[in-house]
Design a protein around this motif. Structure first.
Motif, PDB file in Angstrom:
ATOM      1  N   ARG A 305       0.802  -1.223   0.000  1.00 60.62           N
ATOM      2  CA  ARG A 305       0.000   0.000   0.000  1.00 60.62           C
ATOM      3  C   ARG A 305       0.838   1.278   0.000  1.00 60.62           C
ATOM      4  N   ARG A 306       2.137   1.150   0.256  1.00 65.55           N
ATOM      5  CA  ARG A 306       2.951   2.358   0.401  1.00 65.55           C
ATOM      6  C   ARG A 306       4.411   2.018   0.123  1.00 65.55           C
ATOM      7  N   THR A 307       5.109   2.925  -0.554  1.00 61.24           N
ATOM      8  CA  THR A 307       6.557   2.800  -0.697  1.00 61.24           C
ATOM      9  C   THR A 307       7.218   4.037  -0.103  1.00 61.24           C
ATOM     10  N   VAL A 308       8.391   3.835   0.471  1.00 60.27           N
ATOM     11  CA  VAL A 308       9.157   4.927   1.073  1.00 60.27           C
ATOM     12  C   VAL A 308      10.581   4.868   0.540  1.00 60.27           C
ATOM     13  N   THR A 309      11.341   5.940   0.756  1.00 64.06           N
ATOM     14  CA  THR A 309      12.739   6.001   0.344  1.00 64.06           C
ATOM     15  C   THR A 309      13.635   5.825   1.564  1.00 64.06           C
ATOM     16  N   LEU A 310      14.933   5.632   1.321  1.00 66.33           N
ATOM     17  CA  LEU A 310      15.877   5.553   2.429  1.00 66.33           C
ATOM     18  C   LEU A 310      15.770   6.776   3.335  1.00 66.33           C
ATOM     19  N   GLU A 311      15.619   7.930   2.716  1.00 63.60           N
ATOM     20  CA  GLU A 311      15.557   9.170   3.498  1.00 63.60           C
ATOM     21  C   GLU A 311      14.304   9.248   4.363  1.00 63.60           C
ATOM     22  N   ASP A 312      13.269   8.489   4.012  1.00 63.65           N
ATOM     23  CA  ASP A 312      12.025   8.481   4.790  1.00 63.65           C
ATOM     24  C   ASP A 312      12.105   7.567   6.021  1.00 63.65           C
ATOM     25  N   LEU A 313      13.081   6.652   6.046  1.00 62.85           N
ATOM     26  CA  LEU A 313      13.019   5.546   6.996  1.00 62.85           C
ATOM     27  C   LEU A 313      13.110   5.960   8.455  1.00 62.85           C
ATOM     28  N   ALA A 314      14.010   6.892   8.780  1.00 62.35           N
ATOM     29  CA  ALA A 314      14.171   7.276  10.185  1.00 62.35           C
ATOM     30  C   ALA A 314      12.856   7.774  10.761  1.00 62.35           C
ATOM     31  N   GLN A 315      12.170   8.639  10.016  1.00 63.65           N
ATOM     32  CA  GLN A 315      10.891   9.157  10.490  1.00 63.65           C
ATOM     33  C   GLN A 315       9.830   8.070  10.504  1.00 63.65           C
ATOM     34  N   TYR A 316       9.878   7.191   9.489  1.00 63.60           N
ATOM     35  CA  TYR A 316       8.903   6.105   9.427  1.00 63.60           C
ATOM     36  C   TYR A 316       8.991   5.223  10.668  1.00 63.60           C
ATOM     37  N   PHE A 317      10.193   4.866  11.061  1.00 62.24           N
ATOM     38  CA  PHE A 317      10.356   4.018  12.240  1.00 62.24           C
ATOM     39  C   PHE A 317      10.043   4.774  13.523  1.00 62.24           C
ATOM     40  N   GLN A 318      10.375   6.049  13.568  1.00 62.20           N
ATOM     41  CA  GLN A 318      10.027   6.836  14.759  1.00 62.20           C
ATOM     42  C   GLN A 318       8.516   6.911  14.931  1.00 62.20           C
ATOM     43  N   ASP A 319       7.800   7.106  13.828  1.00 65.24           N
ATOM     44  CA  ASP A 319       6.339   7.198  13.899  1.00 65.24           C
ATOM     45  C   ASP A 319       5.704   5.846  14.214  1.00 65.24           C
ATOM     46  N   GLY A 320       6.308   4.775  13.709  1.00 62.76           N
ATOM     47  CA  GLY A 320       5.759   3.438  13.915  1.00 62.76           C
ATOM     48  C   GLY A 320       4.601   3.158  12.978  1.00 62.76           C
ATOM     49  N   PRO A 321       4.240   1.888  12.830  1.00 62.76           N
ATOM     50  CA  PRO A 321       3.127   1.530  11.949  1.00 62.76           C
ATOM     51  C   PRO A 321       1.797   2.001  12.532  1.00 62.76           C
ATOM     52  N   THR A 322       0.838   2.248  11.660  1.00 65.33           N
ATOM     53  CA  THR A 322      -0.503   2.612  12.101  1.00 65.33           C
ATOM     54  C   THR A 322      -1.424   1.406  11.935  1.00 65.33           C
ATOM     55  N   ALA A 323      -2.590   1.488  12.555  1.00 65.44           N
ATOM     56  CA  ALA A 323      -3.552   0.387  12.476  1.00 65.44           C
ATOM     57  C   ALA A 323      -4.034   0.156  11.052  1.00 65.44           C
ATOM     58  N   LYS A 324      -3.934   1.170  10.183  1.00 62.98           N
ATOM     59  CA  LYS A 324      -4.417   1.052   8.812  1.00 62.98           C
ATOM     60  C   LYS A 324      -3.373   0.471   7.861  1.00 62.98           C
ATOM     61  N   ASP A 325      -2.120   0.353   8.312  1.00 64.73           N
ATOM     62  CA  ASP A 325      -1.043  -0.096   7.440  1.00 64.73           C
ATOM     63  C   ASP A 325      -1.233  -1.532   6.979  1.00 64.73           C
ATOM     64  N   MET A 326      -0.879  -1.771   5.747  1.00 62.13           N
ATOM     65  CA  MET A 326      -0.675  -3.124   5.248  1.00 62.13           C
ATOM     66  C   MET A 326       0.832  -3.303   5.106  1.00 62.13           C
ATOM     67  N   LYS A 327       1.319  -3.598   3.884  1.00 64.61           N
ATOM     68  CA  LYS A 327       2.745  -3.740   3.684  1.00 64.61           C
ATOM     69  C   LYS A 327       3.320  -2.447   3.126  1.00 64.61           C
ATOM     70  N   THR A 328       4.335  -1.942   3.789  1.00 69.26           N
ATOM     71  CA  THR A 328       5.130  -0.831   3.283  1.00 69.26           C
ATOM     72  C   THR A 328       6.444  -1.399   2.785  1.00 69.26           C
ATOM     73  N   GLN A 329       6.858  -0.974   1.604  1.00 69.73           N
ATOM     74  CA  GLN A 329       8.140  -1.401   1.063  1.00 69.73           C
ATOM     75  C   GLN A 329       9.041  -0.211   0.810  1.00 69.73           C
ATOM     76  N   LEU A 330      10.327  -0.440   1.005  1.00 66.32           N
ATOM     77  CA  LEU A 330      11.360   0.545   0.699  1.00 66.32           C
ATOM     78  C   LEU A 330      11.735   0.421  -0.774  1.00 66.32           C
ATOM     79  N   GLN A 331      11.700   1.535  -1.484  1.00 65.10           N
ATOM     80  CA  GLN A 331      12.131   1.578  -2.874  1.00 65.10           C
ATOM     81  C   GLN A 331      13.500   2.249  -2.905  1.00 65.10           C
ATOM     82  N   ILE A 332      14.521   1.504  -3.302  1.00 64.54           N
ATOM     83  CA  ILE A 332      15.875   2.073  -3.347  1.00 64.54           C
ATOM     84  C   ILE A 332      16.056   2.851  -4.642  1.00 64.54           C
TER      85      ILE A 332
END
Length: 332
Positions: A305-332
């Motif tokens: 449902r969502r792709t993120v970049t390397l630069e997004d990861l620190a904030q993504y992990f700090q925020d943590g997954p939400t109840a609505k999340d399915m699979k998020t993948q990192l796109q290099i």
């Protein structure tokens, strides 16, 4: 190269690190996609067995960038995925087909540096070529499907069993498809999100129940042959125990934080003739999972449902997954 490095619990950043060297029996992969797993969140929070610092990422796909001198079955430029499991093959547990309990067990992204980086090195024997019809996103999904295959092998469900599954995020949705294919007669799914419940029903669950309505909707129907937890939340596990019928089987599929505790009366375990099972990672199930995905026996693309970049990861992990999340993948 750039890599996402977890230096200590709750401390992570994108850093410039040396490219990994490719050994004679190894392949170096230029990473394309990396699935972000619940285990990765546990690593970030210091709740798993990983050493620090570490580059996470154990669900991945990409293109071969370099080949070791002893490797002859691959060529540079081929699209691939890889089993992250590292085992010795010689200890008591490996020799008795319990590879996921190898005395020297390790995994790329869990105990050694993984794929949340521009490049990752893996043993050539762990690598699988992607067929043309399989996307990089699907290729990065083979490892989680392999976890489902191991869980199903542990569960040994029978046609006609009545099942209840707690948690229908990305892993739970795959379990829904697998349980439907083995022929359970009823599959009740429980979650906090109506959208996830609706998707599970679309893919074969017979009933979706919001966790807030659980006692009300199942007041007259509390006992099942199979109970599976895919949340990893101790309070949910504790609740799930109450749905075990006589001679039922319980499968702990979700990864809980280390040190968690739940209670079960041992007399209940004895008197009900219960089976309590765990399902840790994968156990020689990567190739069966690969064929499941390649042949569309389990569909996964719709779960990304969502792709993120390397630069997004620190904030993504700090925020943590939400109840609505399915699979998020990192796109290099």
């Amino acid at each position: 190269m750039k890599a996402f490095v977890v230096e200590a619990p709750f401390k992570a950043s994108v850093q410039e690190v040396a490219e990994p060297a490719c050994g004679p029996d190894e392949i170096r992969i230029a990473v394309e996609r990396v699935g972000i797993c619940g285990t990765d969140h546990h690593i970030f929070k210091g709740e798993f067995l990983s050493p620090y610092p570490i580059i996470p990422g154990h669900e991945f796909s990409g293109t071969i960038d370099q080949i070791g001198e002893n490797v002859s079955s691959f060529t540079v430029g081929e699209r691939v995925t890889a089993d992250p499991t590292l085992v010795c093959g010689a200890c008591y547990y490996c020799q008795t087909q319990r590879f996921n309990h190898c005395e020297q067990w390790g995994a790329i992204g869990n105990t050694v540096n993984g794929a949340m980086a521009e490049k990752v090195v893996v043993p050539a024997k762990n690598v699988m070529k992607l067929p043309d019809q399989m996307s990089f996103g699907e290729g990065a999904f083979v490892e989680p499907v392999a976890c489902v295959v191991h869980g199903m092998n542990q569960l040994n469900a029978k046609a006609g069993d009545r099942a209840i599954l707690f948690g229908v995020g990305a892993m739970g949705q795959q379990l829904v498809q697998a349980l439907v294919k083995v022929g359970v007669s009823e599959l009740t799914v429980v979650d906090v999100e109506e959208d996830k419940l609706a998707l599970a029903v679309e893919w074969g669950a017979t009933r979706g129940v919001l966790s807030t309505h659980l006692d009300e909707e199942l007041a007259e129907e509390r006992l099942f042959d199979i109970v599976v937890d895919a949340t990893g939340i101790p309070a949910v596990v504790q609740k799930a125990f109450t749905f075990l019928g006589p001679a039922a089987t319980y499968l702990q599929f979700g990864v809980t934080p280390q040190g968690s505790n739940v209670q079960l009366d041992p007399f209940t375990l004895y008197h009900k003739d219960l089976k309590l099972l765990g399902s840790m990672a994968i156990n020689q199930t990567f190739i069966p999972a690969f064929h499941w995905v390649a042949n569309q026996r389990v569909s996964v693309e719709h779960l990304i449902r969502r792709t993120v970049t390397l630069e997004d990861l620190a904030q993504y992990f700090q925020d943590g997954p939400t109840a609505k999340d399915m699979k998020t993948q990192l796109q290099i």
